[in-house]
Design a protein around this motif. Structure first.
Motif, PDB file in Angstrom:
ATOM      1  N   LYS A 220     -10.527 -34.224 -64.657  1.00  0.00           N
ATOM      2  CA  LYS A 220     -10.250 -35.439 -63.902  1.00  0.00           C
ATOM      3  C   LYS A 220     -10.320 -36.624 -64.867  1.00  0.00           C
ATOM      4  O   LYS A 220     -11.096 -36.600 -65.839  1.00  0.00           O
ATOM      5  CB  LYS A 220     -11.258 -35.640 -62.766  1.00  0.00           C
ATOM      6  CG  LYS A 220     -11.043 -34.721 -61.564  1.00  0.00           C
ATOM      7  CD  LYS A 220      -9.738 -35.017 -60.854  1.00  0.00           C
ATOM      8  CE  LYS A 220      -9.522 -34.133 -59.649  1.00  0.00           C
ATOM      9  NZ  LYS A 220      -8.250 -34.439 -58.967  1.00  0.00           N
ATOM     10  N   THR A 224     -12.437 -41.554 -61.723  1.00  0.00           N
ATOM     11  CA  THR A 224     -12.292 -40.723 -60.527  1.00  0.00           C
ATOM     12  C   THR A 224     -13.574 -40.765 -59.698  1.00  0.00           C
ATOM     13  O   THR A 224     -14.676 -40.635 -60.242  1.00  0.00           O
ATOM     14  CB  THR A 224     -11.995 -39.264 -60.913  1.00  0.00           C
ATOM     15  OG1 THR A 224     -10.793 -39.219 -61.671  1.00  0.00           O
ATOM     16  CG2 THR A 224     -11.843 -38.384 -59.679  1.00  0.00           C
ATOM     17  N   ALA A 227     -16.538 -37.710 -55.401  1.00  0.00           N
ATOM     18  CA  ALA A 227     -16.117 -36.805 -54.331  1.00  0.00           C
ATOM     19  C   ALA A 227     -14.960 -35.930 -54.800  1.00  0.00           C
ATOM     20  O   ALA A 227     -14.928 -34.712 -54.550  1.00  0.00           O
ATOM     21  CB  ALA A 227     -15.708 -37.608 -53.099  1.00  0.00           C
ATOM     22  N   ASP A 228     -13.998 -36.529 -55.517  1.00  0.00           N
ATOM     23  CA  ASP A 228     -12.851 -35.766 -56.028  1.00  0.00           C
ATOM     24  C   ASP A 228     -13.277 -34.832 -57.169  1.00  0.00           C
ATOM     25  O   ASP A 228     -12.734 -33.743 -57.327  1.00  0.00           O
ATOM     26  CB  ASP A 228     -11.760 -36.715 -56.516  1.00  0.00           C
ATOM     27  CG  ASP A 228     -11.132 -37.498 -55.370  1.00  0.00           C
ATOM     28  OD1 ASP A 228     -11.245 -37.041 -54.211  1.00  0.00           O
ATOM     29  OD2 ASP A 228     -10.543 -38.571 -55.628  1.00  0.00           O
ATOM     30  N   VAL A 229     -14.231 -35.292 -57.971  1.00  0.00           N
ATOM     31  CA  VAL A 229     -14.746 -34.447 -59.061  1.00  0.00           C
ATOM     32  C   VAL A 229     -15.414 -33.206 -58.484  1.00  0.00           C
ATOM     33  O   VAL A 229     -15.227 -32.086 -58.983  1.00  0.00           O
ATOM     34  CB  VAL A 229     -15.734 -35.244 -59.934  1.00  0.00           C
ATOM     35  CG1 VAL A 229     -16.440 -34.311 -60.930  1.00  0.00           C
ATOM     36  CG2 VAL A 229     -15.020 -36.374 -60.662  1.00  0.00           C
ATOM     37  N   ILE A 231     -14.806 -31.762 -55.645  1.00  0.00           N
ATOM     38  CA  ILE A 231     -13.763 -30.865 -55.124  1.00  0.00           C
ATOM     39  C   ILE A 231     -13.134 -30.062 -56.263  1.00  0.00           C
ATOM     40  O   ILE A 231     -12.914 -28.852 -56.161  1.00  0.00           O
ATOM     41  CB  ILE A 231     -12.690 -31.679 -54.373  1.00  0.00           C
ATOM     42  CG1 ILE A 231     -13.274 -32.265 -53.086  1.00  0.00           C
ATOM     43  CG2 ILE A 231     -11.476 -30.813 -54.060  1.00  0.00           C
ATOM     44  CD1 ILE A 231     -12.345 -33.236 -52.388  1.00  0.00           C
ATOM     45  N   GLU A 232     -12.872 -30.721 -57.409  1.00  0.00           N
ATOM     46  CA  GLU A 232     -12.283 -30.036 -58.571  1.00  0.00           C
ATOM     47  C   GLU A 232     -13.240 -28.977 -59.115  1.00  0.00           C
ATOM     48  O   GLU A 232     -12.826 -27.864 -59.470  1.00  0.00           O
ATOM     49  CB  GLU A 232     -11.959 -31.061 -59.656  1.00  0.00           C
ATOM     50  CG  GLU A 232     -11.330 -30.479 -60.918  1.00  0.00           C
ATOM     51  CD  GLU A 232      -9.861 -30.118 -60.761  1.00  0.00           C
ATOM     52  OE1 GLU A 232      -9.223 -29.819 -61.772  1.00  0.00           O
ATOM     53  OE2 GLU A 232      -9.358 -30.120 -59.613  1.00  0.00           O
ATOM     54  N   ARG A 235     -13.147 -26.056 -56.699  1.00  0.00           N
ATOM     55  CA  ARG A 235     -11.873 -25.343 -56.692  1.00  0.00           C
ATOM     56  C   ARG A 235     -11.684 -24.476 -57.932  1.00  0.00           C
ATOM     57  O   ARG A 235     -11.177 -23.364 -57.851  1.00  0.00           O
ATOM     58  CB  ARG A 235     -10.733 -26.364 -56.603  1.00  0.00           C
ATOM     59  CG  ARG A 235      -9.358 -25.762 -56.379  1.00  0.00           C
ATOM     60  CD  ARG A 235      -8.391 -26.827 -55.891  1.00  0.00           C
ATOM     61  NE  ARG A 235      -8.171 -27.856 -56.896  1.00  0.00           N
ATOM     62  CZ  ARG A 235      -7.196 -27.810 -57.813  1.00  0.00           C
ATOM     63  NH1 ARG A 235      -6.370 -26.777 -57.836  1.00  0.00           N
ATOM     64  NH2 ARG A 235      -7.049 -28.795 -58.679  1.00  0.00           N
ATOM     65  N   CYS A 241     -16.800 -30.050 -64.664  1.00  0.00           N
ATOM     66  CA  CYS A 241     -15.500 -30.716 -64.662  1.00  0.00           C
ATOM     67  C   CYS A 241     -15.428 -31.608 -65.891  1.00  0.00           C
ATOM     68  O   CYS A 241     -16.345 -32.405 -66.156  1.00  0.00           O
ATOM     69  CB  CYS A 241     -15.311 -31.546 -63.389  1.00  0.00           C
ATOM     70  SG  CYS A 241     -13.710 -32.392 -63.300  1.00  0.00           S
ATOM     71  N   LEU A 268     -21.312 -39.498 -53.994  1.00  0.00           N
ATOM     72  CA  LEU A 268     -19.900 -39.127 -53.862  1.00  0.00           C
ATOM     73  C   LEU A 268     -18.967 -40.327 -53.989  1.00  0.00           C
ATOM     74  O   LEU A 268     -17.775 -40.156 -54.286  1.00  0.00           O
ATOM     75  CB  LEU A 268     -19.672 -38.420 -52.524  1.00  0.00           C
ATOM     76  CG  LEU A 268     -20.412 -37.087 -52.360  1.00  0.00           C
ATOM     77  CD1 LEU A 268     -20.045 -36.446 -51.017  1.00  0.00           C
ATOM     78  CD2 LEU A 268     -20.091 -36.144 -53.507  1.00  0.00           C
TER      79      LEU A 268
END
Length: 327
Positions: A220, A224, A227-229, A231-232, A235, A241, A268
Motif C-alpha cells: 500500500k 493509506t 483500515a485499508d492496510v 484489509i490488504e 487478503r 504489508c 483504523l
C-alpha cells in the motif's frame, strides 16, 4: 560398549590405520611444499587451459579413485568424465579428442591397461598429466606433467591392499579440483547450478527461487488509512504489508506486532505512516535462502521483502523456507 585397546583389538587396528594414512597425507603435504609444488601448479594451468574436457582414467583401486576425482572436477566447474582404461582399448578411445587432457592414475606407473591410452595421447597430441609414485615408470616418463607422489606405507599390515596410496591419490585429486575452482572463480551460485537436488540444492537456493512476487505482494502507498492496510494484510496472508513511496520504493512495513503495539480506538483511521516500521529487514533476490533463514531466526521475524534498487520485488515467509527444505 567395549573400548578394548589391546594390540589385537579392532579399535587398535583402526587407530593404526588412521595413523599410517595420516603419515601419508603429511608426506604429501610436505612434498607439495617442496618439489611437487611446481608440477602441481603446471598441472592446474594445463587442466584449466583445456578446450575440451579432463578425461580421468585408471585401473583397479586407482580407477575407483579416478571416478571420484572426475565427479568432483565436474561438480566444481571443470568439465570431466571417467574413461575405463580397459574399455578404452575396445572403442572408448573414441571419447577422447585432441582438445582434451588425460589425467591418468597409476601408483606404479606400469599399469598395462593404460598403455593404449598413453600411446593414443602421444600420437594425437592429447595432453597427459600423470599421478604416480614412480617418476621413472612408463607413465611417468610419457606424461607431459607428472605429479610424483611420495612413497608411503600402506595401512594394510601385509603392505598389499591399496589404502594409504589411494587416499593420497584422492587427496591430490581434491587439491587439483579446489585449485581449479579457485582459479575459475567458481561461486556458490555456480555450484548450485550443478547441485539442484536434495538438501544441498535447497541450501544453495536463492531468495528469487522461493519468494512470492507480482500480485501476491501486500503493498500500500504512504498515506493509506490503516483500515485499508489491515484489509490488504488479511487478503494476502503474510501477516504484514509493505508501504511504498511515490517512486515505488519500500518506505516501511506494518506487521501484526505493529498492530498490537498501536492498538487504540482510532487505529483504523490513522495513516499508515504513523504506524509502520521505517527500517524493515529486507533481502536481495540473489541472496542465498540459507542466509535469509539465519536472519529470520536471529531477528525473530516471520516474513520480509526482497528488494531490488529499493523497490519490493518479492516477499518471503519462513514457511516458504521450510517448504523448500532450507531449514
Amino acid at each position: 560398549m567395549s573400548t578394548d585397546n589391546s594390540p589385537s583389538s579392532p579399535l587398535a587396528s583402526a587407530l593404526r590405520t588412521l595413523s599410517v594414512e595420516a603419515a601419508g597425507l603429511a608426506a604429501l603435504q610436505a612434498a607439495l611444499a617442496n618439489g611437487l609444488g611446481e608440477p602441481f601448479a603446471a598441472a592446474v594451468a594445463r587442466l584449466k587451459a583445456a578446450k575440451g574436457r579432463v578425461i580421468v582414467t585408471g585401473m583397479g583401486k586407482s580407477g575407483h579413485v579416478g571416478r571420484k576425482i572426475a565427479a568432483t572436477l565436474a561438480s566444481t566447474g571443470t568439465p570431466a568424465f571417467f574413461v575405463h582404461a580397459g574399455e578404452a582399448s575396445h572403442g572408448d578411445l573414441g571419447m577422447v579428442t585432441p582438445d582434451d587432457v588425460l589425467l591418468a592414475l597409476s601408483w606404479s606407473g606400469e599399469t598395462a591397461e593404460l598403455r593404449d591410452l598413453v600411446a593414443f595421447s602421444r600420437r594425437f597430441g592429447v595432453g597427459l598429466v600423470a599421478i604416480t609414485a614412480a617418476a621413472d615408470s612408463a607413465l611417468g616418463k610419457a606424461a607431459d606433467i607428472a605429479l610424483v607422489l611420495p612413497r608411503a606405507e600402506e595401512a594394510c599390515p601385509n603392505g598389499l591392499a591399496p589404502t594409504t596410496s589411494t587416499l593420497m591419490q584422492l587427496a591430490i585429486g581434491d587439491a587439483l579440483a579446489i585449485a581449479l575452482l579457485e582459479q575459475r572463480g567458481f561461486t556458490a551460485a555456480d555450484f548450485r547450478d550443478f547441485h539442484p537436488g536434495g538438501k544441498l540444492g535447497a541450501l544453495l537456493a536463492q531468495v528469487r527461487d522461493v519468494m512470492h512476487s507480482g500480485e501476491a505482494l501486500p503493498l500500500k502507498p504512504l498515506g493509506t488509512p490503516m483500515a485499508d492496510v489491515l484489509i490488504e494484510m488479511t487478503r494476502k496472508g503474510f501477516g504484514c504489508c509493505g508501504v511504498t513511496d511515490t517512486a515505488g520504493r519500500l518506505a516501511g512495513i506494518v506487521t501484526d506486532g505493529d498492530l498490537r503495539r498501536h492498538m487504540a480506538a482510532d487505529l483504523l483511521g490513522r495513516p499508515v505512516d504513523e504506524v509502520m516500521n521505517r527500517t524493515p529487514k529486507t533481502a536481495r533476490p540473489d541472496q542465498l535462502a540459507s542466509e535469509v533463514l539465519e536472519l529470520v531466526n536471529r531477528t525473530k521475524i516471520t516474513a520480509l521483502f526482497a528488494v531490488e534498487d529499493g523497490r519490493p520485488v518479492g516477499i518471503l515467509h519462513v514457511h516458504d523456507l521450510l517448504r523448500a527444505g532450507v531449514a
